[in-house]
Design a protein around this motif. Structure first.
Motif, PDB file in Angstrom:
ATOM      1  N   SER A 166       1.113  -1.009  -0.011  1.00 28.50           N
ATOM      2  CA  SER A 166      -0.100  -0.314   0.162  1.00 28.50           C
ATOM      3  C   SER A 166       0.252   1.234   0.027  1.00 28.50           C
ATOM      4  CB  SER A 166      -0.957   0.176   1.291  1.00 28.50           C
ATOM      5  OG  SER A 166      -2.003  -0.995   1.506  1.00 28.50           O
ATOM      6  N   GLU A 167       2.070   1.291  -0.042  1.00 30.20           N
ATOM      7  CA  GLU A 167       2.883   2.072  -0.589  1.00 30.20           C
ATOM      8  C   GLU A 167       2.980   3.138   1.099  1.00 30.20           C
ATOM      9  OE1 GLU A 167       4.808   2.952  -3.022  1.00 30.20           O
ATOM     10  OE2 GLU A 167       4.888   0.376  -3.570  1.00 30.20           O
ATOM     11  N   LEU A 168       3.138   2.219   2.067  1.00 27.48           N
ATOM     12  CA  LEU A 168       3.251   2.504   3.552  1.00 27.48           C
ATOM     13  C   LEU A 168       4.622   2.532   4.033  1.00 27.48           C
ATOM     14  CD1 LEU A 168      -0.308   2.114   4.540  1.00 27.48           C
ATOM     15  CD2 LEU A 168       0.847   4.002   4.082  1.00 27.48           C
ATOM     16  N   TRP A 169       4.983   3.535   4.990  1.00 27.33           N
ATOM     17  CA  TRP A 169       6.738   2.906   5.296  1.00 27.33           C
ATOM     18  C   TRP A 169       6.179   1.913   6.919  1.00 27.33           C
ATOM     19  CZ3 TRP A 169      10.838   3.772   3.274  1.00 27.33           C
ATOM     20  CH2 TRP A 169      10.943   5.097   1.987  1.00 27.33           C
ATOM     21  N   ARG A 170       6.991   0.843   6.470  1.00 32.15           N
ATOM     22  CA  ARG A 170       7.443   0.168   7.806  1.00 32.15           C
ATOM     23  C   ARG A 170       8.574  -0.355   7.942  1.00 32.15           C
ATOM     24  NH1 ARG A 170       3.284  -4.212   6.920  1.00 32.15           N
ATOM     25  NH2 ARG A 170       3.866  -5.493   8.600  1.00 32.15           N
ATOM     26  N   ALA A 171       9.131  -0.486   9.362  1.00 30.76           N
ATOM     27  CA  ALA A 171      10.207  -0.852   9.624  1.00 30.76           C
ATOM     28  C   ALA A 171      10.293  -2.428  10.767  1.00 30.76           C
ATOM     29  CB  ALA A 171      10.347   0.140  10.316  1.00 30.76           C
ATOM     30  N   GLU A 172      11.108  -2.764  11.063  1.00 26.42           N
ATOM     31  CA  GLU A 172      11.519  -4.174  11.761  1.00 26.42           C
ATOM     32  C   GLU A 172      13.070  -4.483  12.328  1.00 26.42           C
ATOM     33  OE1 GLU A 172       9.688  -7.424   9.496  1.00 26.42           O
ATOM     34  OE2 GLU A 172      11.939  -7.624   8.035  1.00 26.42           O
ATOM     35  N   THR A 173      13.043  -5.032  13.475  1.00 24.19           N
ATOM     36  CA  THR A 173      14.335  -5.211  13.262  1.00 24.19           C
ATOM     37  C   THR A 173      14.794  -6.619  12.129  1.00 24.19           C
ATOM     38  OG1 THR A 173      13.481  -6.882  15.296  1.00 24.19           O
ATOM     39  CG2 THR A 173      13.912  -4.778  15.732  1.00 24.19           C
ATOM     40  N   CYS A 174      16.135  -6.143  12.141  1.00 27.19           N
ATOM     41  CA  CYS A 174      17.188  -6.554  11.286  1.00 27.19           C
ATOM     42  C   CYS A 174      18.093  -7.630  12.000  1.00 27.19           C
ATOM     43  CB  CYS A 174      16.991  -6.426  10.053  1.00 27.19           C
ATOM     44  SG  CYS A 174      18.141  -7.451   8.378  1.00 27.19           S
ATOM     45  N   PRO A 175      18.306  -8.550  12.682  1.00 29.66           N
ATOM     46  CA  PRO A 175      19.781  -9.813  12.789  1.00 29.66           C
ATOM     47  C   PRO A 175      20.193  -9.221  11.421  1.00 29.66           C
ATOM     48  CG  PRO A 175      17.954 -11.060  13.329  1.00 29.66           C
ATOM     49  CD  PRO A 175      17.213  -9.783  12.265  1.00 29.66           C
TER      50      PRO A 175
END
Length: 443
Positions: A166-175
């Motif tokens: 949906s062209e929305l920004w997402r963020a998550e932790t990344c090992p």
């Protein structure tokens, strides 16, 4: 209230330290201040005076040799309204600034008011040089004027950002090992907001005091009752209960208690090593754990080989599940996991015998298997296993209510020292804990 020397320090634009120029000698001061080349802005909001948070923050900055200037200070008009302070901080090097900001995170400091800075990973398995290293506290990043919550909370990772369908920004932790070339990752501290998780109101003042230090001189039954209450609450909220178990659960003869909790639906996930599963199966097949007859409490002739014989039989069947299906395993924890069923992760180590077929011997694969089961966990019980407790604590969000049970206070302290600050230590043997927890939950 702030101490007198803190009030004086706040009245001046600079955090004056021993050895720094005095305000009356402006020329040396200007020369010294101009040498502080790295500048950041910090915002902090909350009950800064009532909880002494502001004094603690300024002490941290002082300890790192970081100068600060107060740009704005708004005091809450009553006990229910938060106070707000905005600071400009200056440090001689980026390293010293990073260390200071890292220590400020636990107070909920917002670093700068700008957008996050991103860098593109140039190779697999390697974070950008100035990557932001996460905590396990609730974290937000500022993207295109919006505050984005970071998903899959975990300490000691990077933060990867992307746009969804949906062209929305997402963020998550990344090992680190999961980084792929081309990933966009947060660097530096700009636009990152860390929110220490507030008390959920379920913890009584007395219990909070008891958990402020680890000691064997605490009312264990009361603490286990609190643990049982947390499990009830988690279940009512639709959250999962995780057990991280060591082989002492089997050696002490309380495997049936853990199995009963699984059967009754109180436990939803199990993390363990090869040893817990091997000795649990040994107990089911041969009535011993590490060669000790669990009914008689004494070692049997050649009993030290029993766990190897149990592992060997399971390997011949091809899996623990096949051994249960064929009737070789007639009771115990692993049978309960398979018949309920609940998921389990058995992580291997360099000292494992066998190991059992389900044991994951690749440490990165083990981590990822554990990570996959963390979402939705509301309570974590870490019982008689130091290494697995620390490993699990490293991937748990800070909001997960965590109880660490061991008869050695040092094991509990190690967990909190390695970042799992939310852990409540219960210094007792695992047999008493498991039996009392089963009794509490059954009533």
């Amino acid at each position: 209230m702030l101490s007198k020397h803190k009030q004086v320090r706040m009245a001046n634009p600079i955090n004056w330290k021993r050895g720094h120029p005095t305000p009356t000698n402006r020329q040396p001061y200007v020369a010294w201040y101009n040498r502080l080349m790295v500048t950041e802005r910090i915002s902090l909001e909350g009950h800064l005076l009532d909880e002494n948070t502001l004094a603690k923050l300024l002490t941290v900055l002082d300890g790192h040799g970081v100068a600060f200037e107060i740009k704005r200070f708004r005091v809450g008009e009553n006990a229910s309204l938060p106070s707000l302070i905005e600071l400009v901080v200056n440090a001689p090097t980026q390293d010293s600034m990073n260390l200071a900001l890292e220590d400020c995170e636990r107070f909920g400091a917002l670093f700068s008011f700008d957008e996050v800075e991103l860098a593109t990973a140039d190779m697999d398995g390697v974070l950008p040089e100035e990557f932001y290293s996460t905590t396990n506290f609730t974290t937000f990043v500022r993207m295109r004027g919006n505050s984005i919550e970071v998903e899959k909370l975990e300490m000691d990772c990077g933060i990867r950002v992307w746009k969804n369908e949906s062209e929305l920004w997402r963020a998550e932790t990344c090992p680190m090992h999961a980084v792929q070339k081309g990933d966009r990752l947060v660097i530096g501290y700009k636009g990152v907001k860390v929110m220490p998780d507030a008390d959920d109101g379920q913890t009584e003042d007395e219990f909070r005091f008891m958990s402020s230090e680890v000691s064997s001189e605490r009312p264990k039954t009361r603490m286990i009752a609190h643990c049982a209450s947390a499990i009830h609450s988690a279940k009512a909220e639709g959250k999962k209960v995780l057990v991280v178990g060591g082989p002492a659960i089997i050696h002490s003869g309380c495997a049936d208690d853990l199995a009963a909790l699984i059967d009754a639906g109180w436990i939803d996930v199990l993390f363990a090593g090869n040893a817990l599963a091997a000795h649990d199966i040994e107990a089911s097949m041969l009535g011993t754990s590490l060669g000790v007859d669990l009914a008689l409490g004494r070692s049997l002739p050649h009993g030290h080989t029993n766990h190897l014989r149990a592992i060997n039989r399971v390997r011949r069947c091809g899996s623990i599940e096949s051994a249960v299906r064929e009737g070789l395993i007639t009771g115990g924890v692993m049978k309960a996991c398979l018949e309920k069923p609940i998921p389990f992760v058995l992580c291997g180590s360099i000292r494992d015998d066998g190991p059992l077929p389900e044991v994951i011997t690749d440490v990165l694969a083990s981590q990822d298997a554990m990570r996959a089961l963390i979402p939705g966990v509301g309570v974590a019980l870490m019982v008689a296993t130091t290494l697995h407790s620390v490993a699990t604590g490293n991937i748990l969000p800070a909001h997960v209510r965590t109880y660490c049970v061991d008869n050695d206070a040092d094991s509990v302290i190690k967990l909190t020292d390695r970042g799992t600050r939310q852990a409540i230590g219960i210094v007792t043997d695992c047999e008493f804990f498991m039996k009392e927890l089963r009794r509490q939950l059954s009533t």
